[in-house]
Design a protein around this motif. Structure first.
Motif, mmCIF file in Angstrom:
data_model
loop_
_atom_site.group_PDB
_atom_site.id
_atom_site.type_symbol
_atom_site.label_atom_id
_atom_site.label_comp_id
_atom_site.label_asym_id
_atom_site.label_seq_id
_atom_site.Cartn_x
_atom_site.Cartn_y
_atom_site.Cartn_z
ATOM 1 N N THR A 52 0.891 -1.180 -0.132
ATOM 2 C CA THR A 52 0.229 -0.188 -0.032
ATOM 3 C C THR A 52 0.995 1.415 -0.095
ATOM 4 O O THR A 52 0.568 2.317 -0.648
ATOM 5 N N GLU A 81 -7.065 -3.684 1.390
ATOM 6 C CA GLU A 81 -6.398 -2.529 2.019
ATOM 7 C C GLU A 81 -6.678 -1.132 0.999
ATOM 8 O O GLU A 81 -6.747 -0.211 1.430
ATOM 9 N N SER A 85 -8.880 2.267 1.616
ATOM 10 C CA SER A 85 -8.047 3.543 1.560
ATOM 11 C C SER A 85 -8.672 4.442 0.492
ATOM 12 O O SER A 85 -8.373 5.515 0.468
ATOM 13 N N LYS A 87 -8.558 3.943 -2.558
ATOM 14 C CA LYS A 87 -7.900 3.953 -3.930
ATOM 15 C C LYS A 87 -8.599 3.411 -4.983
ATOM 16 O O LYS A 87 -9.749 2.672 -5.141
#
Length: 108
Positions: A52, A81, A85, A87
């Motif tokens: 990440t 993850e 987040s 993304k």
């Protein structure tokens, strides 16, 4: 003939793309060519090397899967993850549906 001036501007690229793939693929080559033509910086990364933190500078992560091997637990965790987040994720490849069958119910 009367001509009008043409105005144009040069700006920074709109973002950066990371392409996660296990092996070379003609479709990915076409994608990288299109990104280059659009002026979007990109990098190809092996999923086993990706974290990440490494992917933090990228605005888009493209996950390419040919289905040749089952998805590793670390790869599932990385995608979870990245999604958590916020993304931007894009999934491509003929093997995506095959991967579904290799994941347990909580990971599907």
């Amino acid at each position: 003939p009367d001509t009008q001036p043409v105005t144009f501007g040069v700006t920074e690229a709109c973002g950066r793309a990371a392409i996660l793939r296990h092996a070379a693929d003609a479709d990915i080559d076409a994608l990288t060519h299109a990104l280059f033509e659009l002026g979007v910086p990109w990098a190809v990364v092996e999923p086993a090397q990706a974290t990440t933190n490494m992917l933090a500078p990228f605005d888009l992560v493209v996950w390419c899967d040919d289905g040749a091997a089952p998805m590793e637990e670390s790869e599932v965790r990385l995608l979870q993850e990245l999604a958590a987040s916020g993304k931007n994720l894009y999934f491509a490849g003929d093997g995506l549906l095959a991967q579904w069958n290799h994941l347990d119910a909580t990971r599907q």
